[in-house]
Motif scaffolding. Sequence first.
Motif, PDB file in Angstrom:
ATOM      1  N   ILE A   1      -1.858  -0.154  10.027  1.00 11.81           N
ATOM      2  CA  ILE A   1      -2.357  -1.211   9.142  1.00 11.81           C
ATOM      3  C   ILE A   1      -2.400  -2.546   9.870  1.00 11.81           C
ATOM      4  O   ILE A   1      -3.372  -3.298   9.750  1.00 11.81           O
TER       5      ILE A   1
ATOM      6  N   LEU B   1      -5.442  -2.604  11.991  1.00  8.61           N
ATOM      7  CA  LEU B   1      -6.647  -2.828  11.199  1.00  8.61           C
ATOM      8  C   LEU B   1      -6.785  -4.311  10.847  1.00  8.61           C
ATOM      9  O   LEU B   1      -7.880  -4.877  10.947  1.00  8.61           O
ATOM     10  N   GLN B   2      -5.673  -4.916  10.446  1.00  7.57           N
ATOM     11  CA  GLN B   2      -5.703  -6.335  10.093  1.00  7.57           C
ATOM     12  C   GLN B   2      -6.062  -7.196  11.298  1.00  7.57           C
ATOM     13  O   GLN B   2      -6.857  -8.129  11.185  1.00  7.57           O
TER      14      GLN B   2
ATOM     15  N   LYS C   1      -9.556  -7.172  11.966  1.00  9.14           N
ATOM     16  CA  LYS C   1     -10.303  -7.637  10.789  1.00  9.14           C
ATOM     17  C   LYS C   1     -11.115  -6.508  10.132  1.00  9.14           C
ATOM     18  O   LYS C   1     -12.238  -6.702   9.694  1.00  9.14           O
ATOM     19  N   LEU C   2     -10.504  -5.333  10.080  1.00  9.80           N
ATOM     20  CA  LEU C   2     -11.111  -4.169   9.442  1.00  9.80           C
ATOM     21  C   LEU C   2     -10.441  -3.959   8.083  1.00  9.80           C
ATOM     22  O   LEU C   2      -9.269  -4.315   7.903  1.00  9.80           O
ATOM     23  N   PRO C   3     -11.151  -3.375   7.135  1.00  9.64           N
ATOM     24  CA  PRO C   3     -10.562  -3.164   5.806  1.00  9.64           C
ATOM     25  C   PRO C   3      -9.471  -2.092   5.846  1.00  9.64           C
ATOM     26  O   PRO C   3      -9.541  -1.129   6.610  1.00  9.64           O
ATOM     27  N   ILE C   4      -8.471  -2.289   5.015  1.00 11.17           N
ATOM     28  CA  ILE C   4      -7.440  -1.274   4.844  1.00 11.17           C
ATOM     29  C   ILE C   4      -7.951  -0.319   3.775  1.00 11.17           C
ATOM     30  O   ILE C   4      -8.278  -0.750   2.666  1.00 11.17           O
ATOM     31  N   PRO C   5      -8.057   0.969   4.102  1.00 10.84           N
ATOM     32  CA  PRO C   5      -8.625   1.897   3.126  1.00 10.84           C
ATOM     33  C   PRO C   5      -7.725   2.072   1.904  1.00 10.84           C
ATOM     34  O   PRO C   5      -6.503   1.934   2.001  1.00 10.84           O
ATOM     35  N   ASP C   6      -8.350   2.337   0.783  1.00 10.28           N
ATOM     36  CA  ASP C   6      -7.588   2.690  -0.410  1.00 10.28           C
ATOM     37  C   ASP C   6      -7.080   4.106  -0.259  1.00 10.28           C
ATOM     38  O   ASP C   6      -7.779   4.966   0.294  1.00 10.28           O
TER      39      ASP C   6
ATOM     40  N   HIS D   1       0.847  -1.184   0.000  1.00  8.72           N
ATOM     41  CA  HIS D   1       0.000   0.000   0.000  1.00  8.72           C
ATOM     42  C   HIS D   1       0.889   1.243   0.000  1.00  8.72           C
ATOM     43  O   HIS D   1       1.988   1.224   0.547  1.00  8.72           O
TER      44      HIS D   1
END
Length: 69
Positions: free
Chosen positions: A47, A50-51, A54-59, A2
């Motif tokens: 990050i 977030l992982q 179990k949350l999404p990593i934003p674009d 990312h």
Amino acid sequence: MHRFPIVIEKADGNYSAYSPDLPGCVATGATIEEVKKNMHEAIEMHIKGLQEDKLPIPDACSMAEYVAV
């Protein structure tokens, strides 16, 4: 992999940085190089958190550009 843009600001006696795409992810440093290093570590930790949650990593969707006047 990312890639996230960061904003570095001069403060009183140091520098601070944040990423507009990662709210709450901030860092400080005595020099520009130090704040870049610290921000890199802060983004990695953000990050990883977030992982783990179990949350999404934003674009990355923010952009920066200089404007000459």
